[in-house]
Design an enzyme around this catalytic site. Structure first.
Site, PDB file in Angstrom:
ATOM      1  N   HIS A  39       0.856  -1.191   0.000  1.00 60.18           N
ATOM      2  CA  HIS A  39       0.000   0.000   0.000  1.00 60.18           C
ATOM      3  C   HIS A  39       0.895   1.245   0.000  1.00 60.18           C
ATOM      4  O   HIS A  39       2.126   1.118   0.010  1.00 60.18           O
ATOM      5  CB  HIS A  39      -0.979  -0.023   1.175  1.00 60.18           C
ATOM      6  N   HIS A  42       3.991   1.547   2.387  1.00 59.23           N
ATOM      7  CA  HIS A  42       5.230   0.900   1.941  1.00 59.23           C
ATOM      8  C   HIS A  42       5.883   1.717   0.828  1.00 59.23           C
ATOM      9  O   HIS A  42       7.100   1.868   0.768  1.00 59.23           O
ATOM     10  CB  HIS A  42       4.945  -0.521   1.422  1.00 59.23           C
ATOM     11  N   CYS A 147       1.315 -10.959  19.877  1.00 64.95           N
ATOM     12  CA  CYS A 147       0.407 -10.422  18.852  1.00 64.95           C
ATOM     13  C   CYS A 147       0.929 -10.851  17.488  1.00 64.95           C
ATOM     14  O   CYS A 147       2.035 -10.471  17.091  1.00 64.95           O
ATOM     15  CB  CYS A 147       0.314  -8.896  18.927  1.00 64.95           C
ATOM     16  N   CYS A 150       1.607  -7.912  14.967  1.00 64.53           N
ATOM     17  CA  CYS A 150       2.900  -7.227  15.174  1.00 64.53           C
ATOM     18  C   CYS A 150       4.054  -8.211  15.067  1.00 64.53           C
ATOM     19  O   CYS A 150       5.199  -7.790  14.968  1.00 64.53           O
ATOM     20  CB  CYS A 150       3.002  -6.621  16.570  1.00 64.53           C
ATOM     21  N   CYS A 164      -4.448  -5.539  21.376  1.00 61.23           N
ATOM     22  CA  CYS A 164      -3.294  -4.848  20.786  1.00 61.23           C
ATOM     23  C   CYS A 164      -3.819  -3.556  20.156  1.00 61.23           C
ATOM     24  O   CYS A 164      -4.738  -3.602  19.344  1.00 61.23           O
ATOM     25  CB  CYS A 164      -2.628  -5.718  19.713  1.00 61.23           C
ATOM     26  N   HIS A 167      -3.519  -3.621  16.179  1.00 61.48           N
ATOM     27  CA  HIS A 167      -4.257  -4.602  15.377  1.00 61.48           C
ATOM     28  C   HIS A 167      -5.655  -4.905  15.900  1.00 61.48           C
ATOM     29  O   HIS A 167      -6.404  -5.667  15.308  1.00 61.48           O
ATOM     30  CB  HIS A 167      -3.434  -5.887  15.237  1.00 61.48           C
ATOM     31  N   LYS A 315      -6.649   6.082  10.428  1.00 54.86           N
ATOM     32  CA  LYS A 315      -5.608   5.080  10.250  1.00 54.86           C
ATOM     33  C   LYS A 315      -5.944   4.273   8.988  1.00 54.86           C
ATOM     34  O   LYS A 315      -7.111   3.967   8.746  1.00 54.86           O
ATOM     35  CB  LYS A 315      -5.631   4.158  11.485  1.00 54.86           C
ATOM     36  N   LYS A 318      -7.635  -2.107   6.195  1.00 56.43           N
ATOM     37  CA  LYS A 318      -8.507  -2.834   5.269  1.00 56.43           C
ATOM     38  C   LYS A 318      -9.962  -2.708   5.673  1.00 56.43           C
ATOM     39  O   LYS A 318     -10.845  -2.476   4.842  1.00 56.43           O
ATOM     40  CB  LYS A 318      -8.114  -4.317   5.305  1.00 56.43           C
TER      41      LYS A 318
HETATM   42  N1  MSP Z   1       8.472  -6.952   8.157  1.00 53.48           N
HETATM   43  C1  MSP Z   1       8.608  -5.892   9.064  1.00 53.48           C
HETATM   44  C2  MSP Z   1       9.926  -5.146   8.857  1.00 53.48           C
HETATM   45  C3  MSP Z   1      11.158  -5.990   8.971  1.00 53.48           C
HETATM   46  S1  MSP Z   1      12.608  -5.087   8.631  1.00 53.48           S
HETATM   47  C4  MSP Z   1      13.837  -6.081   9.086  1.00 53.48           C
HETATM   48  C5  MSP Z   1       7.471  -4.889   8.891  1.00 53.48           C
HETATM   49  N2  MSP Z   1       6.850  -4.906   7.695  1.00 53.48           N
HETATM   50  S2  MSP Z   1       5.637  -3.943   7.289  1.00 53.48           S
HETATM   51  O1  MSP Z   1       5.177  -4.455   6.016  1.00 53.48           O
HETATM   52  O2  MSP Z   1       4.672  -3.861   8.320  1.00 53.48           O
HETATM   53  O3  MSP Z   1       6.260  -2.531   7.004  1.00 53.48           O
HETATM   54  C6  MSP Z   1       6.387  -1.550   8.009  1.00 53.48           C
HETATM   55  C7  MSP Z   1       6.965  -0.303   7.369  1.00 53.48           C
HETATM   56  O4  MSP Z   1       6.137   0.118   6.265  1.00 53.48           O
HETATM   57  C8  MSP Z   1       7.022   0.933   8.264  1.00 53.48           C
HETATM   58  O5  MSP Z   1       8.136   0.955   9.127  1.00 53.48           O
HETATM   59  C9  MSP Z   1       7.094   2.018   7.213  1.00 53.48           C
HETATM   60  O6  MSP Z   1       8.376   2.034   6.644  1.00 53.48           O
HETATM   61  C10 MSP Z   1       6.096   1.535   6.176  1.00 53.48           C
HETATM   62  N3  MSP Z   1       4.733   1.971   6.476  1.00 53.48           N
HETATM   63  C11 MSP Z   1       3.640   1.168   6.604  1.00 53.48           C
HETATM   64  N4  MSP Z   1       2.542   1.945   6.819  1.00 53.48           N
HETATM   65  C12 MSP Z   1       2.879   3.240   6.851  1.00 53.48           C
HETATM   66  C13 MSP Z   1       2.181   4.457   7.065  1.00 53.48           C
HETATM   67  N5  MSP Z   1       0.877   4.515   7.249  1.00 53.48           N
HETATM   68  N6  MSP Z   1       2.919   5.597   7.091  1.00 53.48           N
HETATM   69  C14 MSP Z   1       4.269   5.610   6.902  1.00 53.48           C
HETATM   70  N7  MSP Z   1       4.950   4.471   6.697  1.00 53.48           N
HETATM   71  C15 MSP Z   1       4.297   3.279   6.652  1.00 53.48           C
HETATM   72  O7  MSP Z   1       7.208  -4.134   9.800  1.00 53.48           O
END
Ligand code: MSP
Length: 495
Positions: A39, A42, A147, A150, A164, A167, A315, A318
């Site tokens: 999304h 990322h 969780c 997380c 949590c 989530h 926030k 989905k």
């Molecule tokens: N798999 C773990 C990371 C492991 S790194 C060794 C993880 N993955 S995640 O898919 O949940 O990605 C989290 C990251 O996605 C956040 O730290 C950020 O970089 C990005 N973001 C996800 N949602 C976001 C927002 N709503 N806003 C800004 N960044 C966001 O955690």
């Protein structure tokens, strides 16, 4: 003729005044969970990392940009089950969605790592064996809450009404024998490294937040799980799989040859910048450096924590149905504009709100009416009056150029973009004031001078915004390097 031959320099010509050639720059994004499609959260991190990677390449640095996917663990296994697929089959499909999204956004990673890659699995095995051989692990019983969303153990204190907060699910009660890592042994050292900026955590508030975590009391943590079947087995006790976070963090070194190619590893490690949002700060700022110290490796040099954003004040989730797919934005605005719109909304290190309705407005004002209009009317006049490009005096001062480069270097992307848009506005104003379309043949020299000035202005600006909007940058440099300039289809058609 190639662009380089034509203008004596390519798009990557550095426009720096303090050339600092050939420093290495190793930048990473988090590896994203493949439980679902990518999304814009990322995309936000990945685009920012790409801007930095392109910026450093343009500067002449030796860059390695790593991104990838986190594919093991309970969360991904549960999603696979829901989809009625085997975990590997499921992740093989989802990972393609990430590859497509990054291609659409014009992301130039040097490597895309998957934690299911055999090389990662092998490197992780060596790392865990070393932890064991160094006496840094011990067996104990874990009893507590977990969780799955997380992928982390939680304390009662972290829950809100037993759920949590991220989530909105009740964590699972877990009791099993695990291997634990002697974190306590490294806490003072890690804290000192952070305090003295040897691990440089930016922005300053995030450094403060991390230092605050040490006061809460951090215990040894479990590095293995017996009941999670989708994972990498511990080499010395295959009845356990490695805890997904412990294994995932190691992607940053397995991707550069840890345990296999020492020269390559030392060429890049330590990472110059791990980029992420604050949701995963504790893992990166405390656990990761401690694990590295425990196997005798250096900690990362820097972490930059950008803000977490909401969508129209809510926030992104989905269940709320407000998840924005980056591919949809690219389809609507193109990849350059999507990159621009994502990074210009609010300061990079602060939380913010993304308002989709503002995208079209900002697109029209800055890109269509600002930059696009400047380029199209200048090209039209150059073509109509058959004016050839001569080398004009660079109209943007060294100070302005230095300031913009400095803003990018300090992660102030929104400020850099504002500064560039100010230049666009100035050039448009200059063109309005000089009104070369009003000049007659008697003033053809003046007309040529004005339009050459603007053309030079445009190519310099294009080099400045190259890291953000590489396609537009290339095409403008090519178009306005001449000698003949042709009017082309609008760069940013009005919406
Ligand atoms: N798999 C773990 C990371 C492991 S790194 C060794 C993880 N993955 S995640 O898919 O949940 O990605 C989290 C990251 O996605 C956040 O730290 C950020 O970089 C990005 N973001 C996800 N949602 C976001 C927002 N709503 N806003 C800004 N960044 C966001 O955690």
């Amino acid at each position: 003729m190639s662009l380089r031959a034509k203008c004596g320099a390519s798009i990557t010509t550095p426009i720096y005044h303090d050339l600092n050639m050939n420093k290495k720059f190793y930048i990473t994004t988090p590896i994203y969970y493949v439980n679902d499609q990518p999304h814009i959260g990322h995309a936000y991190t990945t685009v920012a990392a790409d801007v930095l990677a392109r910026f450093h390449r343009q500067k002449g640095d030796d860059v390695f940009f790593l991104t990838g996917t986190d594919e093991h663990g309970a969360k991904v296994a549960e999603s696979a089950k829901l989809a009625g697929q085997k975990p590997k089959e499921f992740v093989d499909e989802v990972v393609e969605l990430y590859r497509i999204a990054w291609k659409n956004l014009n992301i130039t990673h040097d490597e895309f790592i998957r934690t299911t890659d055999p090389a990662h699995i092998e490197a992780v095995g060596k790392f865990m064996q070393k932890l064991m051989d160094n006496g840094r692990l011990y067996e104990d019983t874990y009893e507590g809450l977990y969780c799955v969303g997380c992928e982390k153990f939680m304390t009662e204190k972290e829950l809100v009404d037993g759920y949590c907060p991220d989530h909105r699910k009740k964590p699972k009660k877990i009791k099993e024998k695990n291997y634990f890592f002697k974190l306590a042994k490294y806490l003072d050292q890690v804290k000192d490294l952070i305090q003295t900026d040897q691990i440089n955590i930016q922005p300053a508030e995030m450094k403060k937040e991390v230092l605050g975590l040490f006061k809460q009391g951090l215990g040894d943590f479990s590095v293995s799980r017996q009941k999670v079947k989708w994972g990498i087995p511990l080499p010395f006790d295959p009845a356990h799989n490695i805890y997904v976070w412990v294994e995932a963090l190691q992607n940053y070194i397995s991707a550069i040859g840890y345990g296999d190619n020492r020269d390559e590893f030392e060429r890049w490690w330590p990472a110059d910048c791990h980029l992420m949002a604050k949701d995963i700060l504790k893992f990166h700022a405390i656990y990761w450096p401690a694990l590295l110290l425990a196997v005798g490796e250096k900690p990362p040099k820097g972490l930059f924590i950008h803000g977490f954003f909401s969508i129209n004040g809510q926030k992104m989730s989905k269940s709320l149905g407000n998840v924005i797919n980056p591919n949809d934005l690219v389809e609507q605005y193109g990849s350059d504009a999507t990159r621009y719109l994502l990074l210009s909304q609010f300061p990079f290190g602060q939380d913010g709100d993304i308002k989709e309705s503002l995208f079209a407005e900002k697109y029209n004002s800055d890109l269509a009416n600002g930059l696009g209009n400047l380029a199209s009317r200048t090209a039209k006049l150059l073509e109509k009056n058959e004016i050839e490009i001569k080398s004009a005096k660079q109209p943007i001062s060294d100070k302005v150029i230095d300031d913009i480069n400095d803003q990018i270097e300090r992660y102030k992307f929104d400020e850099a973009l504002k500064s560039i848009m100010r230049l666009v506005a100035e050039a448009n104003k200059y063109l309005d004031q000089e009104a070369p379309w009003k000049l007659t043949e008697a003033d053809s020299e003046r007309r040529s001078e004005v339009l050459n000035n603007v053309a030079s202005w445009i190519t310099t600006m294009a080099r400045l915004f190259y890291p953000f909007m590489p396609i537009a940058s290339h095409s403008l440099v090519e178009q306005f390097t001449g000698p003949k300039v042709k009017k082309e289809e609008g760069l940013f058609p009005r919406k």
